[in-house]
Design an enzyme around this catalytic site. Structure first.
Site, mmCIF file in Angstrom:
data_model
loop_
_atom_site.group_PDB
_atom_site.id
_atom_site.type_symbol
_atom_site.label_atom_id
_atom_site.label_comp_id
_atom_site.label_asym_id
_atom_site.label_seq_id
_atom_site.Cartn_x
_atom_site.Cartn_y
_atom_site.Cartn_z
ATOM 1 C CG HIS A 41 -1.925 -1.032 1.325
ATOM 2 N ND1 HIS A 41 -1.895 -2.024 2.279
ATOM 3 C CD2 HIS A 41 -3.020 -1.270 0.571
ATOM 4 C CE1 HIS A 41 -2.919 -2.818 2.116
ATOM 5 N NE2 HIS A 41 -3.627 -2.405 1.076
ATOM 6 C CD GLN A 65 -13.924 -6.308 -0.993
ATOM 7 O OE1 GLN A 65 -14.240 -5.139 -1.188
ATOM 8 N NE2 GLN A 65 -12.712 -6.757 -1.281
#
Ligand code: PAF
Length: 260
Positions: A41, A65
């Site tokens: 990230h 999800q």
């Protein structure tokens, strides 16, 4: 890591929209995440910081999800470290809504892709990509970035998002960023912290075997022998893409077949 000095945190979608209006003279880079930020990230945030005036990071563990409730409940949460890392990598704003704010419709409206999203990971995680596409559409509508950064580790996700942006004429660019790996080859992932010491030793074999096996079938056999429970290994458009479990931790990875 130094403690954070300042970073703006917005929780409400309406506030996000209002704040975004004040940034109209700036280019906005966006890094959507589910938190538990790691060096992968960090790489996305730093790249965005170099290429845009303002970098916004979202942190939202998106329940729609997750096909497996346990996976959702066990998803690592490291809020304080996340803010510090985002700030140090150059992000100016964190958008961190909660479920009822993000889903005022309680997920009655969805974005569904009917072909590729049903293959590979989609064939093994029912509804997963409906959840991903829906939440990312919402995030894009709130943040209005010019560029959004996604890691190539989630190759299918990135490809589907590129398709969604094209299909809905969305005025932004999806920027793919190559997978960042540990020194032993394991792709960086928020889920890696859930591996036991023993599993962590086996985990890099996923990448190694994808590269050395001659066929997906051979890779499946070798991974199974090494202790993985293989979801799938498939060759798709010059990529070898795989998902496999070590215990209840699901790892994914992919390699570019044209460069090995
Ligand atoms: O890749 C992820 O972390 C998530 O799938 C995303 C893109 C932030 C959507 O929830």
């Amino acid at each position: 890591m130094k403690p954070i000095t300042e970073i703006l945190v917005i929780h409400s979608p309406n506030e996000m929209l209002e704040y975004r209006k004040t940034l109209s003279n700036n280019t906005i880079g966006f890094v959507p995440t589910m938190g538990a930020l790691h060096q992968g990230h960090a790489q996305l945030i730093k790249k965005s910081n170099l290429e845009n005036d303002i970098t916004i990071v979202s942190i939202f563990i998106n329940p729609t999800q997750f096909n497996d409730k346990n996976d959702f409940l066990k998803y690592p949460k490291t809020w304080d470290q996340d803010l510090t890392m985002a700030k140090e990598c150059g992000a100016q704003l964190i958008f961190a809504p909660n479920y009822s704010e993000m889903y005022p419709d309680d997920y009655k409206y969805k974005i569904i892709e009917t072909d590729f999203s049903k293959q590979l990971c989609g064939a093994h995680r029912e509804g997963h990509f409906d959840g991903v596409l829906s939440v990312v559409m919402k995030l894009f509508n709130l943040v209005h970035p010019q560029k959004a950064y996604f890691g190539e580790k989630d190759f299918q996700q990135m490809t589907l998002l590129q398709g969604m942006v094209k299909a809905f004429f969305m005025p932004l660019q999806i920027v793919p960023v190559p997978t960042l790996r540990e020194s032993d080859g394991l792709a960086m992932s928020s889920r890696n912290v859930r591996l036991s010491l023993e599993q962590r030793k086996i985990a890099p074999l996923l990448y190694k075997i994808l590269q050395t096996a001659n066929t997906p079938e051979e890779a499946t056999l070798q991974l199974t022998k090494a202790g993985f429970k293989v979801d799938y290994v498939e060759d798709w458009n010059n990529r070898r893409i795989a998902a496999a479990f070590l215990g209840d931790v699901r790892l994914i990875d992919n390699i570019n077949l044209s460069v090995i």
